[in-house]
Design an enzyme around this catalytic site. Structure first.
Site, PDB file in Angstrom:
ATOM      1  N   ARG A 224     -12.720  43.087  93.567  1.00  8.73           N
ATOM      2  CA  ARG A 224     -11.693  43.493  93.606  1.00  8.73           C
ATOM      3  C   ARG A 224     -10.808  42.177  94.804  1.00  8.73           C
ATOM      4  NH1 ARG A 224      -9.623  48.640  91.876  1.00  8.73           N
ATOM      5  NH2 ARG A 224      -7.602  48.292  92.665  1.00  8.73           N
TER       6      ARG A 224
ATOM      7  N   ASP B 267     -15.017  51.447  90.834  1.00 10.35           N
ATOM      8  CA  ASP B 267     -13.879  52.360  91.301  1.00 10.35           C
ATOM      9  C   ASP B 267     -13.431  53.321  89.958  1.00 10.35           C
ATOM     10  OD1 ASP B 267     -14.294  52.075  93.678  1.00 10.35           O
ATOM     11  OD2 ASP B 267     -13.273  50.265  93.946  1.00 10.35           O
TER      12      ASP B 267
ATOM     13  N   ARG C 174     -21.554  52.157  92.449  1.00 15.81           N
ATOM     14  CA  ARG C 174     -20.574  52.696  92.339  1.00 15.81           C
ATOM     15  C   ARG C 174     -19.514  52.123  91.663  1.00 15.81           C
ATOM     16  NH1 ARG C 174     -18.388  56.113  97.719  1.00 15.81           N
ATOM     17  NH2 ARG C 174     -20.222  56.937  98.383  1.00 15.81           N
TER      18      ARG C 174
ATOM     19  N   TYR D 293     -21.028  41.368  88.383  1.00 15.70           N
ATOM     20  CA  TYR D 293     -20.206  41.928  87.595  1.00 15.70           C
ATOM     21  C   TYR D 293     -18.878  40.180  87.578  1.00 15.70           C
ATOM     22  CZ  TYR D 293     -19.799  45.897  91.490  1.00 15.70           C
ATOM     23  OH  TYR D 293     -19.618  47.564  91.498  1.00 15.70           O
TER      24      TYR D 293
END
Lengths: 263, 263
Positions: free
Chosen positions: B196, B51, B49, B111
């Site tokens: 994050r 966000d 996933r 990422y």
């Protein structure tokens, strides 16, 4: 004191540069924030208008203001950028002679039109996507016909908006870039809607709907009904405004300006 | 037949990857358009996933479908890109063995978190803007503590959402780029909200509010209350999903993928 402010903006969410009733414009937003930071009413005048949705990676505006005693140009610029929304940014602020005029002293302006030929989710607000590559050689044969002193009545949006439609074009060509094409046009001046109408009509040449010779006939006709439709606003950037040496000698060179000159 | 689809998306206008009631998601949009193009109900399953507001320059999803007789993979991809909104794009589509799974076969994910240090109107949807440069050396001293097999309970958003919180981090460092910084982290897996929260806490180190040693203590505490707030979604990109050689050997290499691997 008179100042030149060099700035950039993403035009997506604005009704163009110029202040107008009942619409959010870049100039209005800039006037409001500059007035806040300098604690006096400030009215900017830009080098030229950009239309709704058109971007600028380099725009220049002048304004008159008395710098408050505890402020200098660098601090003003820093505070202005804190006050401005994220889609407008100031890059340089410097004093100019009292009669310097961002519009009338500009000697040349450059626009770029960005076309993407591979799907790119991250440039959907900043380029036109085409799923077939246009004929680059044909477009550049046609674009070369724009060079020199030409009457752009055929590629103007508004009749009677200008005293005359003659522009001196110094550069007009498509350039391949990774994943796409960029059309760059540099001229002493532009008439309203000109770049988007030129690009739209060049893309008709690129698609084989017009020959380069037919493009030349449209230009020569000096008639607004002949051109193809305007290319969409999101691909267009004002990328450079040039002034005589005495107006730029004092300029802090804008560093890190993301789209300045060639991208 | 089972297929892998490689895609990219601008997450700004989506409630993340995963289909959910009463929200527009990337997966839902993709399922709808793939079903249209392939003229059968298609359900994709992603590598993981992302966000709300998080982007992907490389995401991979698998699905089952019978290719209609008059279609091949290249034409399907072409039609899919014509059907998809401009902020989602497919880059490659290829058959895989029947049990290949985009989620469970992924061996590593990468990422990137993008920070801009000069005001840039054109990246406001794709980066976090900071008007003061954080301490790069301090952040990298702290980031190095993430390397290896670590328990990320301290940097997880949802308690009980995972069987365990151990991730093997192969790479974690900030890199200077023109006008900004990019944090790149590569690991076998990530827990919810991890990148994050890691970035937000590293930025606290960069601002001098935490020492690198205190960052290490937060990691070691295995307690969710210790970390700083999550960095905003708009700077985060899933940039790479890696599979064993037998699943990529047949892949058409995505060309022109704009943000693929290092930007």
């Amino acid at each position: 004191m008179r100042y030149f402010l060099h700035l950039a903006y993403d035009g997506t969410d604005y009704h163009g540069w110029q202040t107008q009733p009942n619409a959010v414009t870049v100039q209005e937003e800039l006037n409001r924030r500059l007035s806040q930071v300098l604690r006096q009413p400030v009215f900017t005048l830009g080098s030229g208008r950009t239309d709704t949705g058109v971007h600028a990676s380099h725009q220049v505006a002048h304004f008159e203001a008395e710098m408050p005693a505890n402020l200098d140009e660098a601090t003003t610029l820093y505070r202005l950028n804190r006050a401005l929304p994220r889609d407008i940014a100031g890059y340089a602020l410097h004093p100019v002679p009292p009669k310097a005029n961002a519009r009338f002293d500009a000697e040349a302006r450059t626009y770029e039109y960005h076309v993407r030929l591979v799907p790119d989710p991250f440039s959907s607000r900043h380029a036109l996507y085409l799923d077939r590559a246009p004929d680059l050689a044909a477009m550049n044969t046609a674009a070369a016909l724009l060079l020199g002193s030409r009457d752009f009545t055929s590629f103007s949006k508004v009749k009677g908006a200008e005293k005359h439609y003659v522009c001196v074009v110094y550069e007009a060509a498509w350039h391949p870039v990774p994943g796409g094409l960029v059309f760059r046009i540099r001229a002493n001046r532009f008439v309203r809607g000109m770049v988007r109408l030129v690009v739209g009509t060049l893309l008709s040449v690129g698609r084989g709907r017009l020959t380069p010779a037919a493009f030349g006939e449209i230009l020569a006709a000096q008639s607004r009904v002949e051109a193809s439709g305007a290319a969409p606003a999101q691909g267009l950037f004002l990328t450079r405004v040039e002034y005589p040496a005495e107006l730029v000698a004092t300029a802090v060179l804008p560093s890190g300006m993301p789209y300045f000159a060639n991208r």
